[in-house]
Design a protein around this motif. Structure first.
Motif, PDB file in Angstrom:
ATOM      1  N   GLU A   1       5.142   6.557  31.459  1.00 22.98           N
ATOM      2  CA  GLU A   1       5.661   7.932  30.903  1.00 22.98           C
ATOM      3  C   GLU A   1       7.286   8.249  31.358  1.00 22.98           C
ATOM      4  O   GLU A   1       7.585   7.691  32.748  1.00 22.98           O
ATOM      5  CB  GLU A   1       4.897   9.211  31.565  1.00 22.98           C
ATOM      6  N   SER A   2       8.242   8.346  30.679  1.00 28.22           N
ATOM      7  CA  SER A   2       9.546   8.411  31.193  1.00 28.22           C
ATOM      8  C   SER A   2       9.942   9.789  30.819  1.00 28.22           C
ATOM      9  O   SER A   2       9.502  10.464  29.676  1.00 28.22           O
ATOM     10  CB  SER A   2      10.320   7.193  30.209  1.00 28.22           C
ATOM     11  N   ARG A   3      10.937  10.134  31.521  1.00 24.71           N
ATOM     12  CA  ARG A   3      11.510  11.642  30.984  1.00 24.71           C
ATOM     13  C   ARG A   3      13.069  11.508  30.841  1.00 24.71           C
ATOM     14  O   ARG A   3      13.973  12.394  30.658  1.00 24.71           O
ATOM     15  CB  ARG A   3      11.286  12.492  32.457  1.00 24.71           C
ATOM     16  N   THR A   4      13.484  10.370  30.808  1.00 28.49           N
ATOM     17  CA  THR A   4      14.922   9.746  30.398  1.00 28.49           C
ATOM     18  C   THR A   4      14.644   8.781  29.331  1.00 28.49           C
ATOM     19  O   THR A   4      13.637   8.274  29.102  1.00 28.49           O
ATOM     20  CB  THR A   4      15.623   9.204  31.418  1.00 28.49           C
ATOM     21  N   LYS A   5      15.679   8.698  28.870  1.00 30.69           N
ATOM     22  CA  LYS A   5      15.938   7.701  27.505  1.00 30.69           C
ATOM     23  C   LYS A   5      14.889   8.110  26.303  1.00 30.69           C
ATOM     24  O   LYS A   5      14.151   7.123  25.937  1.00 30.69           O
ATOM     25  CB  LYS A   5      15.772   6.216  28.023  1.00 30.69           C
ATOM     26  N   LEU A   6      14.992   9.549  26.092  1.00 30.23           N
ATOM     27  CA  LEU A   6      13.795   9.745  24.856  1.00 30.23           C
ATOM     28  C   LEU A   6      14.479   9.544  23.639  1.00 30.23           C
ATOM     29  O   LEU A   6      15.676   9.559  23.463  1.00 30.23           O
ATOM     30  CB  LEU A   6      13.574  11.518  25.278  1.00 30.23           C
ATOM     31  N   CYS A  43       9.163   8.421  24.521  1.00 30.02           N
ATOM     32  CA  CYS A  43       9.782   7.361  25.385  1.00 30.02           C
ATOM     33  C   CYS A  43      10.323   6.301  24.435  1.00 30.02           C
ATOM     34  O   CYS A  43       9.475   6.049  23.569  1.00 30.02           O
ATOM     35  CB  CYS A  43       9.258   6.936  26.465  1.00 30.02           C
ATOM     36  N   ARG A  60       0.465  13.496  25.908  1.00 28.81           N
ATOM     37  CA  ARG A  60      -0.147  14.801  26.384  1.00 28.81           C
ATOM     38  C   ARG A  60       0.246  15.821  25.217  1.00 28.81           C
ATOM     39  O   ARG A  60       1.140  15.596  24.409  1.00 28.81           O
ATOM     40  CB  ARG A  60       0.790  15.239  27.688  1.00 28.81           C
TER      41      ARG A  60
END
Length: 61
Positions: A1-6, A43, A60
Motif C-alpha cells: 500500500e502506498s500513499r504517495t505516487k498515486l 498506487c 480497501r
C-alpha cells in the motif's frame, strides 16, 4: 500500500467492467462496478499490475 505516487485507473465505459469472458472478476473490477465509477485511485505498482493482467494487492472499500 502506498500513499504517495498515486495514479488513476480509468475505463472508457462502465459496461467495460462487465465484459463477458472473465469468470472471477478481480477485486478492482468489483470495486469500480460497485461504486459505479469509471476511475479508481491506486498506487503505481497496482496500476501496472492491472494493465499487465496480474493480480493486485487487496483493495480497501
Amino acid at each position: 500500500e502506498s500513499r504517495t505516487k498515486l495514479e488513476v485507473h480509468h475505463v472508457r465505459k462502465l459496461a467495460d467492467l462487465n465484459r463477458p469472458g472473465r469468470r472471477d472478476k478481480p477485486a478492482w473490477v468489483q470495486l469500480m462496478a460497485k461504486r459505479r465509477r469509471k476511475t479508481l485511485v491506486i498506487c503505481r505498482r497496482c496500476h501496472e499490475d492491472i494493465h499487465a493482467g496480474r493480480g493486485t494487492a487487496p483493495l480497501r472499500n
